[in-house]
Design an enzyme around this catalytic site. Structure first.
Site, PDB file in Angstrom:
ATOM      1  N   ASN A   1       0.846  -1.307  -0.111  1.00 12.60           N
ATOM      2  CA  ASN A   1       0.013   0.018   0.158  1.00 12.60           C
ATOM      3  C   ASN A   1       0.787   1.300  -0.072  1.00 12.60           C
ATOM      4  OD1 ASN A   1      -2.717  -1.335   0.219  1.00 12.60           O
ATOM      5  ND2 ASN A   1      -2.055  -2.044   2.247  1.00 12.60           N
TER       6      ASN A   1
ATOM      7  N   ARG B   1      -3.454   7.988  -0.204  1.00 11.14           N
ATOM      8  CA  ARG B   1      -3.814   7.140   0.779  1.00 11.14           C
ATOM      9  C   ARG B   1      -3.791   7.788   2.476  1.00 11.14           C
ATOM     10  NH1 ARG B   1       0.070   2.664   3.824  1.00 11.14           N
ATOM     11  NH2 ARG B   1      -1.543   1.422   4.994  1.00 11.14           N
TER      12      ARG B   1
ATOM     13  N   ASN C   1      10.503  -0.384   4.954  1.00 16.18           N
ATOM     14  CA  ASN C   1       9.343  -0.047   5.576  1.00 16.18           C
ATOM     15  C   ASN C   1       8.412  -1.233   4.941  1.00 16.18           C
ATOM     16  OD1 ASN C   1       6.760   0.661   6.610  1.00 16.18           O
ATOM     17  ND2 ASN C   1       6.699   2.731   5.723  1.00 16.18           N
TER      18      ASN C   1
ATOM     19  N   HIS D   1       3.834  -6.252  10.978  1.00 15.79           N
ATOM     20  CA  HIS D   1       3.231  -6.856  12.218  1.00 15.79           C
ATOM     21  C   HIS D   1       2.760  -8.020  12.259  1.00 15.79           C
ATOM     22  CE1 HIS D   1       2.984  -2.536  12.727  1.00 15.79           C
ATOM     23  NE2 HIS D   1       2.248  -2.444  11.833  1.00 15.79           N
TER      24      HIS D   1
ATOM     25  N   ASP E   1      12.733 -13.037   9.464  1.00 16.99           N
ATOM     26  CA  ASP E   1      13.688 -14.662   9.404  1.00 16.99           C
ATOM     27  C   ASP E   1      14.703 -14.021   8.221  1.00 16.99           C
ATOM     28  OD1 ASP E   1      12.689 -16.084  11.372  1.00 16.99           O
ATOM     29  OD2 ASP E   1      11.821 -17.651   9.826  1.00 16.99           O
TER      30      ASP E   1
ATOM     31  N   SER F   1       4.380   6.494  10.145  1.00 13.56           N
ATOM     32  CA  SER F   1       3.603   7.138  11.469  1.00 13.56           C
ATOM     33  C   SER F   1       4.162   6.478  12.590  1.00 13.56           C
ATOM     34  CB  SER F   1       2.064   6.549  11.093  1.00 13.56           C
ATOM     35  OG  SER F   1       2.320   5.097  11.093  1.00 13.56           O
TER      36      SER F   1
ATOM     37  N   ARG G   1      -0.625  -2.853  15.943  1.00 13.44           N
ATOM     38  CA  ARG G   1       0.533  -2.125  15.156  1.00 13.44           C
ATOM     39  C   ARG G   1       1.711  -1.952  16.221  1.00 13.44           C
ATOM     40  NH1 ARG G   1      -1.719  -0.194  10.280  1.00 13.44           N
ATOM     41  NH2 ARG G   1      -3.744   0.399  10.429  1.00 13.44           N
TER      42      ARG G   1
HETATM   43  C1  DQA Z   1       3.371   1.884   8.312  1.00 19.48           C
HETATM   44  C2  DQA Z   1       2.718   1.657   9.441  1.00 19.48           C
HETATM   45  C3  DQA Z   1       1.797   0.213   9.279  1.00 19.48           C
HETATM   46  O1  DQA Z   1       1.138  -0.078  10.635  1.00 19.48           O
HETATM   47  C4  DQA Z   1       0.919   0.302   8.281  1.00 19.48           C
HETATM   48  O2  DQA Z   1       0.346  -0.953   8.228  1.00 19.48           O
HETATM   49  C5  DQA Z   1       1.346   0.734   6.995  1.00 19.48           C
HETATM   50  C6  DQA Z   1       2.432   2.064   7.007  1.00 19.48           C
HETATM   51  C7  DQA Z   1       3.882   3.505   8.503  1.00 19.48           C
HETATM   52  O3  DQA Z   1       4.785   3.590   7.588  1.00 19.48           O
HETATM   53  O4  DQA Z   1       3.694   4.413   9.281  1.00 19.48           O
HETATM   54  O5  DQA Z   1       1.073   0.638   5.995  1.00 19.48           O
HETATM   55  O6  DQA Z   1       4.273   1.130   8.106  1.00 19.48           O
END
Ligand code: DQA
Length: 138
Positions: free
Chosen positions: A11, A18, A72, A78, A85, A100, A109
């Site tokens: 995403n 988004r 990232n 999570h 691994d 975030s 999270r």
């Molecule tokens: C994220 C935080 C994750 O919990 C979330 O699923 C994301 C973005 C962040 O960059 O803040 O897709 O990794």
């Protein structure tokens, strides 16, 4: 010259559109151009995938020759034992980043399969989290 790669998980290709109140309104492509100009000492590659196994393949591919990986893993952070691994299996140090502050958000999270195996963790500074990670390698 340090050979670095940013690897983004699911995403994050939709950054800019988004949930902009959480993730900001700049697209990652725009941001990438900006930081490439700002850190000429870094030979910076970029990879994004929405597919868990592809992220693992990329970690294995770069993980024995690059100087640093900025990861990232987004939602897979999570959930993915496989990504955790893979980080243990490679030689290149991984810095975990999040846009975030995952600890100020939902309970699910607060768990990371990346953190125990990462060199360090940077989160909550918006896209600047990536810049701080680059700086940590330079
Ligand atoms: C994220 C935080 C994750 O919990 C979330 O699923 C994301 C973005 C962040 O960059 O803040 O897709 O990794």
């Amino acid at each position: 010259m340090k050979k670095l790669i940013i690897i983004n998980g699911p995403n994050l290709n939709l950054l800019g559109t988004r949930e902009p109140e959480i993730y900001g309104s700049l697209s990652f492509t725009e941001f990438l151009e900006e930081i490439k100009g700002k850190y000429p000492q870094a030979d910076l590659d970029y990879y994004q995938s929405n597919v868990e196994g592809e992220l693992i393949n990329k970690l294995q591919e770069v993980g024995f020759s690059y100087d640093g990986i900025i990861l990232n893993a987004a939602a897979y952070t999570h959930t993915s034992v496989g990504i955790g691994d893979a980080i243990n299996a490679i030689k290149t140090p991984v810095v975990e980043v999040h846009i975030s502050n995952t600890f100020s958000r939902e309970e699910f999270r607060h768990t990371s399969y990346v953190s125990p195996n990462a060199k360090g963790v940077i989160l909550g500074f918006g896209l600047q989290s990536y810049e701080l990670a680059i700086q940590s390698f330079l």
